[in-house]
Design an enzyme around this catalytic site. Structure first.
Site, PDB file in Angstrom:
ATOM      1  N   SER A  50       0.872  -1.169   0.000  1.00  0.00           N
ATOM      2  CA  SER A  50       0.000   0.000   0.000  1.00  0.00           C
ATOM      3  C   SER A  50       0.912   1.222   0.000  1.00  0.00           C
ATOM      4  O   SER A  50       1.763   1.356   0.887  1.00  0.00           O
ATOM      5  CB  SER A  50      -0.904  -0.016   1.231  1.00  0.00           C
ATOM      6  OG  SER A  50      -1.825   1.056   1.157  1.00  0.00           O
ATOM      7  N   GLU A  51       0.753   2.105  -0.984  1.00  0.00           N
ATOM      8  CA  GLU A  51       1.799   3.103  -1.226  1.00  0.00           C
ATOM      9  C   GLU A  51       1.916   4.168  -0.136  1.00  0.00           C
ATOM     10  O   GLU A  51       2.868   4.930  -0.127  1.00  0.00           O
ATOM     11  CB  GLU A  51       1.664   3.737  -2.609  1.00  0.00           C
ATOM     12  CG  GLU A  51       0.366   4.455  -2.891  1.00  0.00           C
ATOM     13  CD  GLU A  51      -0.635   3.560  -3.598  1.00  0.00           C
ATOM     14  OE1 GLU A  51      -0.669   2.340  -3.310  1.00  0.00           O
ATOM     15  OE2 GLU A  51      -1.404   4.085  -4.424  1.00  0.00           O
ATOM     16  N   ASN A  52       0.970   4.213   0.793  1.00  0.00           N
ATOM     17  CA  ASN A  52       1.141   5.149   1.907  1.00  0.00           C
ATOM     18  C   ASN A  52       2.162   4.637   2.924  1.00  0.00           C
ATOM     19  O   ASN A  52       2.484   5.347   3.871  1.00  0.00           O
ATOM     20  CB  ASN A  52      -0.199   5.441   2.591  1.00  0.00           C
ATOM     21  CG  ASN A  52      -0.915   4.194   3.046  1.00  0.00           C
ATOM     22  OD1 ASN A  52      -0.976   3.210   2.329  1.00  0.00           O
ATOM     23  ND2 ASN A  52      -1.439   4.241   4.253  1.00  0.00           N
ATOM     24  N   SER A  81       8.663   3.872   0.179  1.00  0.00           N
ATOM     25  CA  SER A  81       7.518   3.232  -0.449  1.00  0.00           C
ATOM     26  C   SER A  81       7.570   3.412  -1.967  1.00  0.00           C
ATOM     27  O   SER A  81       7.295   2.482  -2.733  1.00  0.00           O
ATOM     28  CB  SER A  81       6.218   3.828   0.101  1.00  0.00           C
ATOM     29  OG  SER A  81       5.114   3.137  -0.410  1.00  0.00           O
TER      30      SER A  81
END
Lengths: 222, 224
Positions: B48-50, B90
């Protein structure tokens, strides 16, 4: 003795010389996770103008970043995703032409901030090549692939949120509330951190942001 | 004609193609459903890119942690083996080619692999998030389309995108409610087609020429 602790968010922002009209301010957080809300409120109460705000989102509801923007202090927003559900304040300002928007791919935003903190003035990335967000930017080919040159972001002030901190400014974070906070801490002339709890000393093995990147810390509780 | 594939059917079909051990980024919305159809015995690590690897399902309502969210800002959980990291790390995972598969939605995909999925124009502020990073950086880019054809009747599979581009020549495969289509140097190659749908019928709903792979498979909607 080094002690970067302040007794309140208001005290931490009160005599901060880098917080002035026209300043560039980095604000940590992703959605509602890891947003330094007390520091944002304290900055709003300073009544500054012509600010450039750099943050992944543009706030939602009528609190925190949205409330800061509603006060009219910001002339410009640099952001990857300003259109989250409930980001009514920003949308109204934007559609009324009262705030300028620079839209940046999220990874490019992160890398521009990281580069700013690391003393790298610009870098090349494949992200965005050939899209409207690369228009007017220098491009270059390396090993048969096209890249866009992106400039680093350096700010006057960073407002960040962390889980724990000590008097040296060493910080740890909570889960995905980490997000932009560690890299923003590195990229500003003055970094203000609000932490949930202060401790005597953060275990050096688990420090995420070393205190060298942090100037002032405020304990705000959960 | 038999029923078109549902979103769950498409997600099930996509999940079959994700190799064991893959690091996978699922876009907000329909691509998230792929996580519900991981075949038995296979393990995917969801990114999840966060700032999260090892994303797990949504928590029970009484176990929501506001510090643990996904890229859509929804509460999630973390599975054993997971990790938290900051935004630059990330996106180094994405831009550095460490993510094996990015699965996302799109408004248009072109026969040359171009994709448009971030802007329809209009007066609302534009928003891009991590889409441009994912299509430029992931090793494989797969597009999921809940419908092959948009509401206005225009195909989402086109010769050239007319909407603002997200990335150039980056889509490897499309999974729609009608077909699975590879994109190679010669354009669209159909590898799976909805059972009961004629090749001409699929071509009529596609905005660029189609080729059909030898042994093209049949897709069937499941009763769920």
């Amino acid at each position: 003795m080094i002690d970067k602790r302040y007794t309140s968010a208001a005290a931490a922002v009160a005599d901060c010389e880098d917080l002035r009209d026209g300043a560039v301010i980095l604000i940590g957080g992703f959605g509602d996770a890891g947003v330094p809300e007390r520091l944002i409120d304290a900055v709003r109460e300073r009544g500054l103008s012509d600010l450039t705000i750099v943050s992944n989102n543009a706030g939602s509801g009528d609190y925190g970043l949205a409330r800061l923007l509603a006060s009219g202090c910001a002339a410009r927003m640099v952001c990857s995703f300003p259109r989250s559900s409930g980001s009514v304040v920003f949308e109204e300002l934007y559609e009324a032409g009262r705030i300028e928007l620079e839209i940046v791919p999220q990874g490019t935003l992160a890398e521009r901030i990281r580069a700013g903190g690391a003393g790298v003035p610009a870098f090349y990335t494949a992200t965005g090549y050939g899209t409207p967000l690369a228009e007017g930017k220098e491009t270059r080919e390396f090993d048969g692939r096209h890249y866009v040159m992106e400039r680093a972001i350096r700010a006057d002030v960073a407002l960040i949120h962390a889980a724990t901190g000590d008097r040296f400014g060493n910080l740890t974070y909570a889960k995905t509330a980490r997000n932009f906070n560690p890299i923003m801490a590195m990229a500003a002339r003055t970094t203000l951190a609000e932490v949930r709890t202060t401790v005597d000393m953060v275990d050096p093995e688990v420090v995420v942001t070393p205190g060298i990147f942090v100037d002032r810390i405020v304990e705000v509780g959960a | 004609m038999t029923a078109r594939l549902s979103a769950a059917d498409i997600a099930r079909r996509v999940a079959q193609d994700v190799p064991d051990g893959a690091y996978v980024n699922l876009g907000i919305g329909m691509p998230m459903k792929v996580a519900d159809h991981i075949p038995p015995g296979r393990e995917f690590v969801l990114h999840s890119e966060n700032g999260l690897l090892g994303m797990g399902p949504a928590p029970a309502p009484d176990a929501v942690d506001p510090d643990l969210t996904n890229a859509g800002k929804q509460p999630v959980t973390i599975v054993p083996g997971g990790a938290y990291f900051h935004q630059a790390d990330s996106f180094a995972m994405i831009r550095g080619g460490h993510i094996d598969v990015s699965i996302l939605g799109a408004y248009q995909v072109a026969a040359n692999g171009d994709i448009a999925n971030w802007s329809l124009g209009g007066s609302k502020p534009p928003a891009v998030g991590g889409a441009m990073d994912l299509v430029a950086g992931a090793r494989r880019v797969w597009v999921m389309l809940s419908s092959h054809v948009a509401k206005d009747g225009a195909s989402k599979l086109v010769e050239r995108c007319s909407l603002p581009l997200t990335g150039l020549a980056c889509v490897d495969r499309i999974y729609s409610d009608l077909a699975v289509i590879e994109i190679d140097a010669d354009g669209f190659l159909v590898t799976d087609i909805l059972d009961g749908l004629g090749e001409n019928e699929l071509a009529a709903q596609t905005g660029a020429p189609l080729r059909f792979a030898p042994g093209c498979r049949r897709l069937r909607a499941e009763l769920t």
